[in-house]
Design an enzyme around this catalytic site. Structure first.
Site, PDB file in Angstrom:
ATOM      1  N   ASP A 277       0.808  -1.537  -4.950  1.00 28.37           N
ATOM      2  CA  ASP A 277       1.308  -0.927  -3.720  1.00 28.37           C
ATOM      3  C   ASP A 277       1.104   0.581  -3.701  1.00 28.37           C
ATOM      4  OD1 ASP A 277       2.195  -3.093  -2.310  1.00 28.37           O
ATOM      5  OD2 ASP A 277       4.310  -2.734  -2.632  1.00 28.37           O
TER       6      ASP A 277
ATOM      7  N   TRP B 243       0.806  -1.213   0.000  1.00 29.31           N
ATOM      8  CA  TRP B 243       0.000   0.000   0.000  1.00 29.31           C
ATOM      9  C   TRP B 243       0.848   1.276   0.000  1.00 29.31           C
ATOM     10  CZ3 TRP B 243      -3.939  -1.962  -1.789  1.00 29.31           C
ATOM     11  CH2 TRP B 243      -4.654  -2.997  -1.226  1.00 29.31           C
TER      12      TRP B 243
ATOM     13  N   ARG C 232      13.622  -2.319   7.858  1.00 31.52           N
ATOM     14  CA  ARG C 232      14.051  -3.444   7.020  1.00 31.52           C
ATOM     15  C   ARG C 232      15.295  -3.099   6.209  1.00 31.52           C
ATOM     16  NH1 ARG C 232      12.411  -2.999   1.652  1.00 31.52           N
ATOM     17  NH2 ARG C 232      12.479  -5.254   1.351  1.00 31.52           N
TER      18      ARG C 232
ATOM     19  N   HIS D 210       3.504  -5.303  -8.871  1.00 30.84           N
ATOM     20  CA  HIS D 210       3.505  -5.082  -7.429  1.00 30.84           C
ATOM     21  C   HIS D 210       3.477  -3.581  -7.116  1.00 30.84           C
ATOM     22  CE1 HIS D 210       4.300  -6.815  -3.358  1.00 30.84           C
ATOM     23  NE2 HIS D 210       4.606  -5.556  -3.128  1.00 30.84           N
TER      24      HIS D 210
ATOM     25  N   HIS E 219       6.472  -9.401   6.159  1.00 32.53           N
ATOM     26  CA  HIS E 219       5.556  -8.520   5.429  1.00 32.53           C
ATOM     27  C   HIS E 219       4.631  -9.257   4.468  1.00 32.53           C
ATOM     28  CE1 HIS E 219       7.496  -4.586   6.527  1.00 32.53           C
ATOM     29  NE2 HIS E 219       8.498  -5.414   6.789  1.00 32.53           N
TER      30      HIS E 219
ATOM     31  N   ASP F 189       8.611  -0.799   7.589  1.00 32.28           N
ATOM     32  CA  ASP F 189       9.219  -0.682   6.264  1.00 32.28           C
ATOM     33  C   ASP F 189      10.584  -0.013   6.340  1.00 32.28           C
ATOM     34  OD1 ASP F 189       7.298  -1.955   4.819  1.00 32.28           O
ATOM     35  OD2 ASP F 189       6.438  -0.155   3.915  1.00 32.28           O
TER      36      ASP F 189
ATOM     37  N   ASP G  20      -0.450  -4.916   5.436  1.00 30.31           N
ATOM     38  CA  ASP G  20       0.204  -5.855   4.529  1.00 30.31           C
ATOM     39  C   ASP G  20      -0.668  -7.060   4.206  1.00 30.31           C
ATOM     40  OD1 ASP G  20       2.502  -4.349   4.303  1.00 30.31           O
ATOM     41  OD2 ASP G  20       3.700  -5.570   5.666  1.00 30.31           O
TER      42      ASP G  20
ATOM     43  N   HIS H  33       1.301  -1.877  10.995  1.00 36.00           N
ATOM     44  CA  HIS H  33       1.783  -2.063   9.627  1.00 36.00           C
ATOM     45  C   HIS H  33       1.299  -3.373   9.011  1.00 36.00           C
ATOM     46  CE1 HIS H  33       4.662  -1.211   6.350  1.00 36.00           C
ATOM     47  NE2 HIS H  33       4.771  -2.537   6.288  1.00 36.00           N
TER      48      HIS H  33
ATOM     49  N   HIS I 131       0.720  -9.294  -1.529  1.00 36.37           N
ATOM     50  CA  HIS I 131       1.532  -9.696  -0.387  1.00 36.37           C
ATOM     51  C   HIS I 131       1.105 -11.062   0.135  1.00 36.37           C
ATOM     52  CE1 HIS I 131       4.262  -6.367   1.007  1.00 36.37           C
ATOM     53  NE2 HIS I 131       3.753  -5.928  -0.124  1.00 36.37           N
TER      54      HIS I 131
ATOM     55  N   HIS J 115      -0.611   2.733   4.046  1.00 38.29           N
ATOM     56  CA  HIS J 115      -0.371   2.369   5.447  1.00 38.29           C
ATOM     57  C   HIS J 115      -0.818   3.475   6.390  1.00 38.29           C
ATOM     58  CE1 HIS J 115       1.438  -1.560   5.381  1.00 38.29           C
ATOM     59  NE2 HIS J 115       2.242  -1.213   4.397  1.00 38.29           N
TER      60      HIS J 115
END
Length: 302
Positions: free
Chosen positions: A173, A23, A67, A169, A79, A64, A140, A136, A146, A28
Site C-alpha cells: 500500500d 496505494w 470509513r 499489506h 474497497h 478512505d 483499489d 478511489h 485488495h 491514490h
C-alpha cells in the site's frame, strides 16, 4: 450489492483523518492525476464542476476518510474483493463466491458509482460524491492485495521493511510506493503529480506498449471483475510467490515489486480516464450546463 443513497453531512475535521488503504495517499493521488492527463476537455470541465474545483487528487482520498465515521463503516467492504483462492498455487476471483452480498465489494461499488456519476436525474452533490468513490475505487481494484483474502489481504502477514516490523499489506500500500515515488518530495501532491507525468511519458508504467490500448468499456461490473482478476494474478506470480515471512523486503523484493506497481497505477489511471471520457460523451450539453455550484456534502471541502 448496492447501498441506498448516501447523504453525508461530514464534519470538516474528519476529512483530514489519515489514510492507510490501497496505494496509500500517494498512490491514490497519482491515479487521479494520471487520469486527468488523459481527460478530454469535456471530462475536465465535468469533473471540475462535480468536484466544485477541489483538487482531483484530494477528492480521490475521500472514501478512505469517511470509513472512519461510524455511520459510514458499511463502506469499508467496497474497497476490496476477497478471493478465496490458494496462493501461490492457485489465484483467481469468483464473483459469486468472493463479493459479499451483505456489504458489496470493489467490483459492485465501481458498477454502482459509475452509474450514479452518469445519472443526470441525481442532484449534483450526489453525483460528485459518487465521482469521489469512482476516483478511489479504480485505484483499489488494481492493488493486488485488495483482491485477496489470504492473511486478510496481507494485513496479518508479518514482514520487515528497511529494518522496521510491518505487514505485507502496508508494504504494498504505502512503503514501496513512498520509497519509489515519494523520496525527495516534501509535498505529497507534487510527488504524485511528478509520478503521474513520468508514468504517462513512459506509457504503461514503463513497458513502452501502445498508449492507445483497448480499454474495457463493456459493462462496469464485468470490466472491474476483469481488472481485479488481473491484479489478483500478481498475488501468485509475485506478491506471495515465495515465503517472505519476517524478511526485510526493502532489497530484491522491492526491486521486483516496483515495475508491477508502476504498471498497475498506470493502468488504473488510464482506465479511469477512459471511463470518465466515455461517461462524458453520453452527457448532454444541457446536463453540463445545469450542474449547479452548490457545495458538495453540505460543506466546503479543501
Amino acid at each position: 450489492m448496492h447501498h441506498p443513497l448516501l447523504v453525508l453531512l461530514v464534519p470538516l475535521g474528519l476529512l483530514h483523518l489519515p489514510s492507510t488503504l490501497a496505494w496509500g495517499t500517494l498512490g491514490h493521488r497519482t491515479v487521479a492525476y494520471l487520469a486527468s492527463l488523459y481527460f478530454t476537455p469535456g471530462s475536465t470541465r465535468f469533473t471540475n464542476q462535480l468536484l466544485h474545483g477541489q483538487d482531483i487528487s484530494e477528492a480521490a482520498l475521500f472514501p478512505d476518510k469517511i470509513r472512519y465515521i461510524p455511520s459510514f463503516a458499511y463502506t469499508k467492504g467496497w474497497h476490496y474483493i476477497d478471493a478465496q483462492d490458494d496462493p501461490p498455487t492457485t489465484c483467481g476471483i469468483n464473483i459469486t463466491r468472493d463479493c459479499a452480498l451483505e456489504t458489496g465489494c470493489v467490483v459492485s461499488a465501481i458498477a454502482n458509482h459509475t452509474e450514479r456519476v452518469s445519472n443526470a436525474s441525481l442532484p449534483t452533490w450526489q453525483r460528485g460524491q459518487s465521482l469521489r468513490f469512482v476516483l478511489h475505487f479504480f485505484g483499489d481494484v488494481h492493488q493486488p492485495l485488495h483482491t485477496e483474502a489470504e492473511d486478510r489481504g496481507g494485513n496479518e502477514y508479518a514482514v520487515v521493511f528497511e529494518g522496521r516490523a510491518t505487514n505485507l499489506h502496508s508494504v504494498w500500500d504505502t512503503l514501496i510506493v513512498n520509497r519509489h515515488a515519494g523520496m525527495g518530495h516534501e509535498d505529497e501532491a507534487i510527488a504524485a503529480w511528478t509520478w503521474a507525468q513520468r508514468l504517462a511519458a513512459a506509457g504503461r508504467g514503463g513497458g513502452g506498449q501502445n498508449e492507445d490500448e483497448d480499454v474495457c468499456l463493456r459493462d462496469a461490473a464485468d470490466c472491474a471483475l476483469e481488472w481485479a482478476g488481473e491484479a489478483n494474478a500478481y498475488v501468485c506470480s509475485y506478491v506471495l510467490a515465495r515465503d517472505v515471512h519476517g524478511q526485510d523486503l526493502a532489497g530484491e523484493y522491492y526491486d521486483g515489486a516496483v515495475p508491477i506497481i508502476d504498471e498497475m497505477v498506470y493502468k488504473a489511471g488510464r482506465r479511469l480516464a477512459a471511463w470518465i471520457n466515455a461517461i462524458v460523451e453520453d452527457v448532454a450539453f444541457q446536463d453540463l450546463e445545469r450542474l449547479d455550484p452548490e457545495p458538495l456534502l453540505q460543506t466546503q471541502m479543501k
